[in-house]
Design a protein around this motif. Structure first.
Motif: not given
Length: 254
Positions: A52-67
């Motif tokens: 699937x797809x994800x995108x970078x968040x927070x401090x740049x070391x985290x990726x958000x996506x669907x569970x």
């Protein structure tokens, strides 16, 4: 009089061009923060599988996506590893990833990636309204044609409950019954997303600020289970439900 009309025409054209130019510039800014999420295993055939797809968040070391994008076997299976794809092309660079937080109720997950921080997307914290112009960028058909992010645009057509009460209790699944106890609103869009878009950021066209996460599984399974054929409607989970996950990660690292 002619000069006045000409001035109005020129002004309208100029405004139209400026409005149109917002989205291309926004896409250019957003794209570097879009990643593909995959699973690698030496014994797998093929060895790498797009999830699937994800995108970078927070401090740049985290990726958000669907569970639901993340396989349940990952935490216990050392023979397989999660990874994210960074950049464009047939064989773009990859980063190793691990699951650090999951919210099953809202179908959200946070991954931590290896290597130097990437550019995170900004999160919009104000209230969002129906009719606002949105876009989302991701990988609608996975890696079939290479990792080239695709953008769709539209508006928020409705802000609607994640589950609609059925006519009788027999029509409700266990998942729906749980959702009815704690219902929440999701965004309904007039733009079509595809399975590979799960986890894509939903953002405002003019600013690129993220307002939601595209979801192709959780919402349809609860909201549209009564339909014999699922609709082509696309939904997104509001970004406010991702904030507690980010906050929990920050608290652990402080």
């Amino acid at each position: 009089m002619l000069k006045f009309r000409w001035l109005i025409f020129v002004t309208i054209v100029a405004v139209s061009k400026t409005t149109f130019a917002n989205l291309p510039e926004t896409i250019k800014t957003v794209q570097p923060s879009i990643v593909g999420v995959g699973l690698y295993g030496k014994l797998n055939r093929p060895s790498a599988r797009f999830l699937g797809t994800g995108f970078v968040v927070g401090n740049g070391q985290y990726v958000a996506t669907n569970a639901h994008v993340i396989p349940e076997l990952v935490p216990s299976d050392k023979k397989q590893n999660l990874f994210v794809v960074v950049g464009k092309g047939r064989n773009p660079p990859t980063r190793r990833a691990e699951v650090i937080a999951i919210d099953e109720e809202h179908d959200l997950a946070l991954l931590k990636i290896s290597g130097k921080p990437l550019t995170p997307l900004n999160i919009e914290r104000r209230e969002v309204y129906e009719g606002e112009k949105i876009a989302f960028t991701g990988y609608p058909i996975g890696s079939v044609l290479g990792y080239y992010p695709v953008t769709h645009q539209g508006i928020i057509s409705s802000i609607t409950p994640i589950v609609i009460p059925a006519r009788t209790a027999k029509e409700l699944s266990i998942k729906q019954l749980k959702q009815l106890k704690n219902p929440y609103l999701v965004y309904q869009l007039d733009a079509t997303a595809y399975p590979g878009n799960s986890g894509s950021p939903l953002y405002l066209q003019d600013s690129g600020k993220v307002i939601g996460v595209i979801n192709k599984v959780l919402v349809k399974s609860t909201k549209e289970s009564i339909l014999s054929d699922p609709s082509a409607i696309t939904y997104a989970i509001p970004i406010k439900y991702l904030l507690p996950l980010l906050e929990s990660v920050r608290n652990k690292t402080n």
